[in-house]
Structures are given as structure tokens and as C-alpha cells.
Design an enzyme around this catalytic site. Structure first.
Site, mmCIF file in Angstrom:
data_model
loop_
_atom_site.group_PDB
_atom_site.id
_atom_site.type_symbol
_atom_site.label_atom_id
_atom_site.label_comp_id
_atom_site.label_asym_id
_atom_site.label_seq_id
_atom_site.Cartn_x
_atom_site.Cartn_y
_atom_site.Cartn_z
ATOM 1 N N THR A 105 0.831 -1.211 0.000
ATOM 2 C CA THR A 105 0.000 0.000 0.000
ATOM 3 C C THR A 105 0.869 1.267 0.000
ATOM 4 O OG1 THR A 105 -1.855 -1.102 1.070
ATOM 5 C CG2 THR A 105 -1.759 1.277 1.299
ATOM 6 N N SER A 123 -7.095 -1.048 -6.413
ATOM 7 C CA SER A 123 -6.622 -1.266 -5.045
ATOM 8 C C SER A 123 -5.128 -1.527 -5.185
ATOM 9 C CB SER A 123 -7.327 -2.493 -4.466
ATOM 10 O OG SER A 123 -6.600 -3.024 -3.375
ATOM 11 N N THR A 124 -4.419 -1.427 -4.065
ATOM 12 C CA THR A 124 -3.022 -1.871 -4.103
ATOM 13 C C THR A 124 -2.952 -3.312 -4.609
ATOM 14 O OG1 THR A 124 -2.497 -0.486 -2.212
ATOM 15 C CG2 THR A 124 -1.022 -2.356 -2.614
ATOM 16 N N THR A 149 36.768 -36.522 -12.097
ATOM 17 C CA THR A 149 35.515 -36.782 -11.379
ATOM 18 C C THR A 149 35.906 -37.019 -9.920
ATOM 19 O OG1 THR A 149 35.632 -39.147 -11.851
ATOM 20 C CG2 THR A 149 34.372 -37.804 -13.403
ATOM 21 N N LYS A 184 50.809 -12.217 -4.475
ATOM 22 C CA LYS A 184 49.642 -13.109 -4.554
ATOM 23 C C LYS A 184 48.497 -12.408 -5.290
ATOM 24 C CE LYS A 184 47.158 -16.317 -1.552
ATOM 25 N NZ LYS A 184 45.766 -15.984 -1.702
ATOM 26 N N SER A 223 46.809 -9.794 -1.683
ATOM 27 C CA SER A 223 47.057 -9.930 -0.255
ATOM 28 C C SER A 223 47.705 -8.688 0.319
ATOM 29 C CB SER A 223 47.964 -11.141 -0.025
ATOM 30 O OG SER A 223 48.412 -11.162 1.303
ATOM 31 N N SER A 224 47.341 -8.391 1.556
ATOM 32 C CA SER A 224 47.968 -7.275 2.253
ATOM 33 C C SER A 224 49.287 -7.717 2.893
ATOM 34 C CB SER A 224 47.026 -6.743 3.328
ATOM 35 O OG SER A 224 46.781 -7.779 4.263
#
Ligand SMILES: O=C(O)C[C@H](O)C(=O)O
Length: 478
Positions: free
Chosen positions: A110, A149-150, A196, A333, A327-328
Site C-alpha cells: 500500500t 486497489s493496491t 571426477t 599473490k 594480499s595485504s
């Protein structure tokens, strides 16, 4: 940015509803009912204007309703024309910053419907030469929401927006499929080990791997298109519960005709309006179709992460384009950030599907009041899938390269190669070869020659890549 985040003049107009009076900033095209929703629903932080297709569809629904009401003679032509003009402006992209209610709301939509009714009424008032808020000339409920209507206008707008957003999902999906197909051709000669259970299986080409990704995604186009067609059935004229109270007997066909013409979609009226008003089946299917696509994308991304693992201590069969330092702390990396983000999109879509399922199940009697969360989840999932697929294509798939030598060496050093010798040596002899190769560290190729089980020519012929990656004719077994 929406209008509620903009600086205001401080001037207001007074509006009232059944709960009392409120001062509405003069800059706002919406009115008191939207103001109430803004106060009540600080929920997702995602507002209607985040989904322009939804706003466009709301405007189109209101336009069709106004035209039908005008045709029936129950809405004065000048008011109808002003409403139509306001709706057209909105469907062309204007005033979207005034569609501000949170996507997640109580009340079955609504607040969304009233946000649309109020913005349209106030714009129509201006077009008619009146001030915003002078609702005696064009009222959000009496005129804009007339015969509605809604419970019919909201889901109808949602469905139209879903059709168009699904078309965008399909467009992005097609581009992604094309990218996988291009790589399928590019890698057609790259022989690699198929696996697999993550164990060496039998050889295949990297091209086959990528073409299979294109093929599995191609199936999803049909699923999405089937789903789009289901959205064409709407319940305009159902009004509150499907009985059509407060609508003219001729309103539904007129409104649906106008809506079809306005949207360019072949919209039809539901045959049972009561069922159509409380049923959320189409949303369940749409969510399931999105989940299926998300699951497939995620599986592919898992594979890309595995195949590109390394570079020294992993499979290292393919290289993903490096997108950022990974990477920090670990210099050099680089991480597979694009497949990783697509995996996360898939998790969100899968979660949204569960939410849609639970919300759809929660319908009671003549309405499902949980539609706002369903709608929010579906739009969010589609938008994330579109962005995710575009990102995957542009920032990953198109730039993938193959490590041909690594792929080939893994095939020729593998024990799994023995499977290709099965038809010539038999399962028992091949098993013994495999065991010996494992124990001694020797290659299958080497052992077959050493034991004179086949001539070098015969062996080379059997182990030719083109002979191992597709079915071929064999002599009768003795
Ligand atoms: O807003 C409406 O038109 C109806 C509302 O959704 C309700 O059923 O209470």
C-alpha cells in the site's frame, strides 16, 4: 540520491489522513501517506527509486487505469489527461527521486501504491494549474487510484517490471554465453585431464570444458523466457480481493487493452481474479529459475577457481586475468576475485529464493501481504545476476588464457590415461599397469612400451588427443 536527502527550503504544506495532520515539505511531490511510510519503514535502506523499471511500470499501470476510467466516463477528461501526462513523464524517467518508500514494508505494498498515487496526483495538479496538495482537484485515492486497489495495481506493476528486468537478465546471459563459446573455440586443441570426484578421470579438451559452460547456460534462456510469459497475466479490475468491488464491469478489458498498448506487452486479464489476487505462484517459479541460473554460475566459478589454482602449487591449467593485488601480507599473490564475487551473488540469490518461498507460503485467504519482500528479493536477485554476469564476462572470461603445456603434461603423466587403453588391453591388464605406474612412479606410456603390450605406433595412435576426447569405433573384443 532521492529528494529526502536534498536541502529543503523549510516551507511546508499541510496534509491530512485518517490519523491526523502533517507538514509536508513543499519540494515533495509525495504526500502524507508516503511521509508515514518513511517514518514507519526504515528497513532495507533500498528505496523504490533503486528499481526504475518498477517505477516506470507503476506509472504505466496508473496511466492505463486513468484511460479506462476516462473511457467509461467516470473520470473527467481534463483530470484523466493530466494524470496520463504525469504518468508519461514518470515512465520517461522524471520524478523518480520522489519514489522514496523502502522496498520492504508492511501493508502488502500500500505504501508503494500510495507513493505512486501521491506523486502522480501532485504532478497532475500542477499540469491542471493548481498547487501541490490541492487534492480537491485531483486526489491520490479518488482520482489516481480510481477503480483500483493496491492488491491489483501493485502486483500488476511488479509483473511488468519483472518482464523487462528478465529481458535484461537474458541479454547479459547471452553475452556471457558467447564469451564461453569463444573460449571454447580458442581452447579446442588444448588437451587436459578431466576429473571426477576431484580425481584424475580421462582426457578432454579445455575447449570442451568451456563449450559445456556455454551449453549449460544456454538452457537457462529458455527457462527465463517461459517465466516471462507467465507474467503477462494480470488482475487489474480485481480491486481489493478479486471480486471487482468499486470497478465497472467493462473496466478490466479496457484497462488491459490500454496497458498492452502502453507497455507493448501482450497483457491478458486473469480468468479467476480471486485466485490471481492471492496467488504468488509466478514469483515462486521466477525465483526458482533465478536460483537455477545462480547455482550454475556458481558451479562454473568454482571450476574456474580450481583450474586457475596455483600458480605453482595448484592445478594451474588456466590463468584468470589479474584484477588486483590479492594480499595485504603476501607479496605477489593474486586472487580469483571475480569468480569469488559471483559465488557470493549466487549465495544471495539462493537465500532470496528461500525468502520468496517462505513469504509465498505465508499467504492467507484473499491476499499475500508478504509481497513486498518477495518483490524486493526478486529485483535484488535479478539486478545482482545482471551485474555479476557482466562482471564475470568483462573482467574474467574474455581474458582467460590456457597453460597448454601444464594441461598436456598432466594428461601424459596421469594414471587416468590407462582408461584409453582399456579397449585394447582389457580392464585387468590396465588395472595392473595403473598400479605399477603408481608404485614405481613410471608413466603409463613408458610401461606399455617396456612390457611390449602395444607397438609405439599403435600406442601413439590411441593416445592422440583427437582419439581420446570423443567416441570412436573399436574392433570387436576377443
Ligand atoms: O491498499 C489497498 O488497496 C488494500 C490493502 O493492500 C489491503 O488489502 O489492506
Amino acid at each position: 540520491m532521492d529528494i529526502t536527502q536534498c536541502p529543503l527550503s523549510g516551507k511546508t504544506r499541510s496534509e491530512h489522513d485518517l490519523l491526523g495532520y502533517m507538514n509536508v515539505p513543499v519540494e515533495y511531490y509525495f504526500g502524507i501517506q508516503t511521509m508515514r511510510a518513511l517514518e514507519n519503514f526504515h528497513i532495507s535502506g533500498i528505496r523504490l527509486h533503486s528499481f526504475p523499471e518498477f517505477i516506470r511500470a507503476l506509472a504505466e499501470v496508473k496511466q492505463a487505469a486513468a484511460m479506462a476510467n476516462r473511457d467509461l466516463g467516470i473520470l473527467d477528461a481534463p483530470i484523466a489527461e493530466a494524470i496520463v501526462k504525469a504518468c508519461m513523464e514518470i515512465s520517461q524517467g522524471k520524478l523518480h527521486e520522489h519514489f522514496v518508500v523502502d522496498m520492504v514494508q508492511g501493508g502488502a505494498g500500500t505504501s508503494t501504491n500510495m507513493n505512486a498515487n501521491e506523486v502522480i496526483a501532485n504532478r497532475a495538479l500542477e499540469i491542471l494549474g493548481h498547487q501541490r496538495g490541492e487534492y480537491q482537484y485531483c486526489h491520490p485515492n479518488n482520482h489516481v487510484n480510481l477503480s483500483q486497489s493496491t492488491n491489483d495495481a501493485y502486483p500488476t506493476a511488479v509483473k511488468i517490471a519483472m518482464i523487462r528486468t528478465t529481458a535484461k537478465v537474458i541479454a547479459s546471459l547471452r553475452l556471457l554465453i558467447d564469451a564461453f563459446a569463444v573460449k571454447g573455440e580458442e581452447f579446442a586443441e588444448v588437451i587436459k585431464m578431466g576429473r571426477t570426484q576431484l580425481q584424475d578421470a580421462v582426457p578432454m579438451t579445455l575447449g570442451q570444458e568451456f563449450e559445456a559452460y556455454a551449453a549449460t547456460l544456454r538452457e537457462e534462456i529458455e527457462r527465463l523466457e517461459q517465466n516471462m510469459k507467465l507474467y503477462l497475466e494480470v488482475n487489474m479490475g480485481a480491486t481489493a480481493i478479486g471480486t471487482g468491488i468499486n470497478s465497472d464491469p467493462d473496466y478490466t478489458p479496457l484497462c488491459v487493452d490500454h496497458l498492452s498498448r502502453i507497455t507493448g506487452l501482450q497483457i491478458v486479464a486473469a480468468s479467476n481474479m480471486i485466485e490471481a489476487t492471492n496467488d504468488t505462484g509466478v514469483f515462486i517459479i521466477n525465483s526458482a529459475v533465478q536460483k537455477r541460473l545462480a547455482v550454475k554460475l556458481s558451479k562454473i566459478c568454482n571450476d574456474l577457481r580450481l583450474m586457475s589454482s596455483g600458480p605453482r602449487a595448484g592445478l594451474n591449467e588456466i590463468n584468470l586475468p589479474p584484477m588486483q593485488p590479492g594480499s595485504s601480507i603476501m607479496p605477489g599473490k593474486v586472487n580469483p576475485v571475480i569468480p569469488e564475487v559471483v559465488n557470493q551473488i549466487a549465495f544471495r540469490v539462493i537465500g532470496n529464493d528461500l525468502t520468496v518461498t517462505i513469504a509465498a507460503e505465508a499467504g492467507q485467504l484473499e491476499l499475500n501481504v508478504m509481497e513486498p519482500i518477495i518483490v524486493h528479493c526478486l529485483f535484488e536477485s535479478m539486478e545482482m545476476l545482471i551485474r555479476g554476469m557482466n562482471t564475470l564476462r568483462d573482467k574474467c572470461i574474455l581474458g582467460i588464457t590456457a597453460n597448454e603445456e601444464v594441461c598436456r603434461n598432466m594428461v601424459y603423466n596421469s594414471i587416468g590415461l590407462v582408461t584409453a587403453l582399456n579397449p585394447y588391453l582389457g580392464y585387468e591388464a590396465s588395472s595392473e599397469l595403473a598400479q605399477e605406474a603408481l608404485k614405481t612412479g613410471k608413466g603409463i606410456y613408458e610401461l606399455v612400451l617396456e612390457k611390449k603390450l602395444m607397438s609405439k605406433e599403435e600406442l601413439d595412435n590411441v593416445l592422440k588427443p583427437e582419439n581420446m576426447v570423443k567416441p570412436r569405433k573399436f574392433a570387436a573384443r576377443k
